[in-house]
Motif scaffolding. Structure first.
Motif, PDB file in Angstrom:
ATOM      1  N   LYS A 169       0.839  -1.197   0.000  1.00 20.50           N
ATOM      2  CA  LYS A 169       0.000   0.000   0.000  1.00 20.50           C
ATOM      3  C   LYS A 169       0.872   1.243   0.000  1.00 20.50           C
ATOM      4  O   LYS A 169       1.908   1.288   0.674  1.00 20.50           O
ATOM      5  N   GLY A 170       0.449   2.252  -0.744  1.00 20.56           N
ATOM      6  CA  GLY A 170       1.155   3.525  -0.749  1.00 20.56           C
ATOM      7  C   GLY A 170       0.462   4.508  -1.661  1.00 20.56           C
ATOM      8  O   GLY A 170      -0.388   4.126  -2.470  1.00 20.56           O
ATOM      9  N   ASN A 171       0.786   5.785  -1.514  1.00 23.08           N
ATOM     10  CA  ASN A 171       0.255   6.750  -2.473  1.00 23.08           C
ATOM     11  C   ASN A 171       1.125   6.731  -3.729  1.00 23.08           C
ATOM     12  O   ASN A 171       2.114   5.998  -3.823  1.00 23.08           O
ATOM     13  N   GLN A 172       0.767   7.542  -4.711  1.00 16.07           N
ATOM     14  CA  GLN A 172       1.463   7.464  -5.982  1.00 16.07           C
ATOM     15  C   GLN A 172       2.947   7.819  -5.851  1.00 16.07           C
ATOM     16  O   GLN A 172       3.812   7.151  -6.430  1.00 16.07           O
ATOM     17  N   SER A 173       3.264   8.852  -5.075  1.00 15.02           N
ATOM     18  CA  SER A 173       4.665   9.231  -4.900  1.00 15.02           C
ATOM     19  C   SER A 173       5.470   8.112  -4.252  1.00 15.02           C
ATOM     20  O   SER A 173       6.597   7.820  -4.659  1.00 15.02           O
ATOM     21  N   GLU A 174       4.892   7.481  -3.239  1.00 14.22           N
ATOM     22  CA  GLU A 174       5.594   6.403  -2.532  1.00 14.22           C
ATOM     23  C   GLU A 174       5.855   5.223  -3.458  1.00 14.22           C
ATOM     24  O   GLU A 174       6.959   4.651  -3.468  1.00 14.22           O
TER      25      GLU A 174
ATOM     26  N   GLU B 110      -3.456  14.309  -9.289  1.00 16.01           N
ATOM     27  CA  GLU B 110      -4.484  13.267  -9.176  1.00 16.01           C
ATOM     28  C   GLU B 110      -4.997  12.909 -10.575  1.00 16.01           C
ATOM     29  O   GLU B 110      -5.990  13.436 -11.059  1.00 16.01           O
ATOM     30  N   ASP B 111      -4.305  12.016 -11.253  1.00 18.47           N
ATOM     31  CA  ASP B 111      -4.669  11.575 -12.587  1.00 18.47           C
ATOM     32  C   ASP B 111      -4.837  10.056 -12.537  1.00 18.47           C
ATOM     33  O   ASP B 111      -3.880   9.328 -12.264  1.00 18.47           O
ATOM     34  N   LEU B 112      -6.053   9.572 -12.837  1.00 20.95           N
ATOM     35  CA  LEU B 112      -6.346   8.160 -12.654  1.00 20.95           C
ATOM     36  C   LEU B 112      -5.521   7.295 -13.597  1.00 20.95           C
ATOM     37  O   LEU B 112      -5.057   6.216 -13.204  1.00 20.95           O
ATOM     38  N   SER B 113      -5.312   7.743 -14.830  1.00 15.47           N
ATOM     39  CA  SER B 113      -4.543   6.929 -15.768  1.00 15.47           C
ATOM     40  C   SER B 113      -3.092   6.788 -15.318  1.00 15.47           C
ATOM     41  O   SER B 113      -2.491   5.714 -15.435  1.00 15.47           O
ATOM     42  N   GLN B 114      -2.510   7.866 -14.769  1.00 19.52           N
ATOM     43  CA  GLN B 114      -1.146   7.789 -14.255  1.00 19.52           C
ATOM     44  C   GLN B 114      -1.075   6.916 -13.006  1.00 19.52           C
ATOM     45  O   GLN B 114      -0.127   6.138 -12.819  1.00 19.52           O
ATOM     46  N   ALA B 115      -2.084   7.039 -12.143  1.00 25.67           N
ATOM     47  CA  ALA B 115      -2.130   6.193 -10.949  1.00 25.67           C
ATOM     48  C   ALA B 115      -2.215   4.716 -11.338  1.00 25.67           C
ATOM     49  O   ALA B 115      -1.553   3.856 -10.731  1.00 25.67           O
ATOM     50  N   LEU B 116      -3.023   4.410 -12.337  1.00 26.57           N
ATOM     51  CA  LEU B 116      -3.139   3.028 -12.794  1.00 26.57           C
ATOM     52  C   LEU B 116      -1.799   2.529 -13.335  1.00 26.57           C
ATOM     53  O   LEU B 116      -1.377   1.405 -13.024  1.00 26.57           O
TER      54      LEU B 116
ATOM     55  N   VAL C  76      -6.648   2.933  -6.359  1.00 25.32           N
ATOM     56  CA  VAL C  76      -6.465   1.972  -7.449  1.00 25.32           C
ATOM     57  C   VAL C  76      -5.915   0.678  -6.867  1.00 25.32           C
ATOM     58  O   VAL C  76      -4.934   0.700  -6.112  1.00 25.32           O
ATOM     59  N   ILE C  77      -6.542  -0.428  -7.224  1.00 24.24           N
ATOM     60  CA  ILE C  77      -6.112  -1.749  -6.769  1.00 24.24           C
ATOM     61  C   ILE C  77      -5.712  -2.538  -8.002  1.00 24.24           C
ATOM     62  O   ILE C  77      -6.497  -2.659  -8.950  1.00 24.24           O
TER      63      ILE C  77
END
Length: 273
Positions: free
Chosen positions: A122-127, A147-153, A175-176
């Motif tokens: 588990k972590g945020n996008q930066s982590e 906060e961009d969903l495609s980048q997070a994915l 995102v899982i």
């Protein structure tokens, strides 16, 4: 995994089995994590002495390690517990708090991933970008990424493939991903960013579900359940206006959220790979 997930049945199973969840977490959020786990119906134990951590882990049904407010003794305890959990087949969640802002945490997290093989990262996008060796913009323990969903994915997919685990990327939409499939859990409220410990609590809630189901389902359930509890607390906040009551209201939601709300208000959708 079917979508939506059977949240009511999973919470009933937790309450029936009352699994022991061993949490090695930070002192900032330890009370919130313990109360949240009790509200769900588990039995939390927060042992962090290196001489007893592994012994306690082998009697637990799931392990959570959280890298917030790191110390030498907690790193030793997490290492011992992670090894014991892997040897005994006890599922583990690693919450990579702050790895983007500290070389100490980053090195430890990578070592733990290699040696303990946690079921959920588990972590945020930066982590997660820091763990993967990608450019990132960490700001302390906060997420500095847009906060961009495609980048997070894309980040979640990369982390899942690289570390061969289920990834729970926390953000405005969680995102899982497991490298083959992905979901977005979109429950929650912006007020959750105004109180400390909600991210840590999400990791603890995920560990509770991990004690009774597979890692992908557990990560989705942890994200969704905490988000739903946050929405319930936000509805109450609109009446009382107390931010301290809002924080405790999240724990109330974990305990009292109706099965109807868990089903009808769940916002979990499959993402295209």
């Amino acid at each position: 995994m079917r979508c939506p997930i059977p949240l009511p049945a999973l919470r009933r199973q937790i309450r029936a089995e009352q699994p022991l969840i061993h949490c090695i977490t930070n002192h900032i959020s330890i009370r919130d994590c313990a109360n949240g786990l009790l509200a769900l119906g588990t039995r939390p134990i927060m042992a962090e002495h290196p001489a007893e951590a592994a012994e306690i882990t082998v009697s637990a049904q799931a392990l959570l390690v959280n890298l917030g407010n790191i110390s030498d003794s907690r790193m030793a305890a997490m290492t011992a517990s992670g090894q014991a959990a892997r040897q005994r087949g006890i599922p583990c969640v690693m919450d990579a708090v702050g790895v983007g802002c500290s070389g100490l945490r980053l090195d430890f997290a990578r070592s733990f991933l290699q040696n303990a093989r946690p079921a959920v990262l588990k972590g945020n996008q930066s982590e997660l970008r820091a763990l993967c060796g990608l450019p990132h913009h960490a700001k302390g323990i906060d997420n500095g990424e847009a906060e961009d969903l495609s980048q997070a994915l894309a980040t979640a997919q990369e982390a899942a493939r690289r570390f061969q685990t289920v990834v729970l990327l926390s953000g405005a939409a969680d995102v899982i991903a497991d490298g083959r499939q992905a979901f977005a859990a979109e429950n929650g409220d912006p007020l959750m960013a105004m109180v400390t410990g909600t991210g840590c609590l999400q990791g603890a809630v995920t560990a509770a579900f991990l004690a009774v189901t597979d890692p992908m389902t557990a990560a989705a359930a942890g994200a969704a359940m905490l988000g739903l509890a946050g929405e319930r607390a936000a509805a109450d906040f609109s009446v009382h206006g107390s931010i301290s009551q809002f924080a405790s209201g999240i724990v109330d939601g974990l305990y009292a959220l109706s099965e109807e709300a868990m089903t009808q208000d769940l916002r979990l959708r499959r993402l295209a790979y």
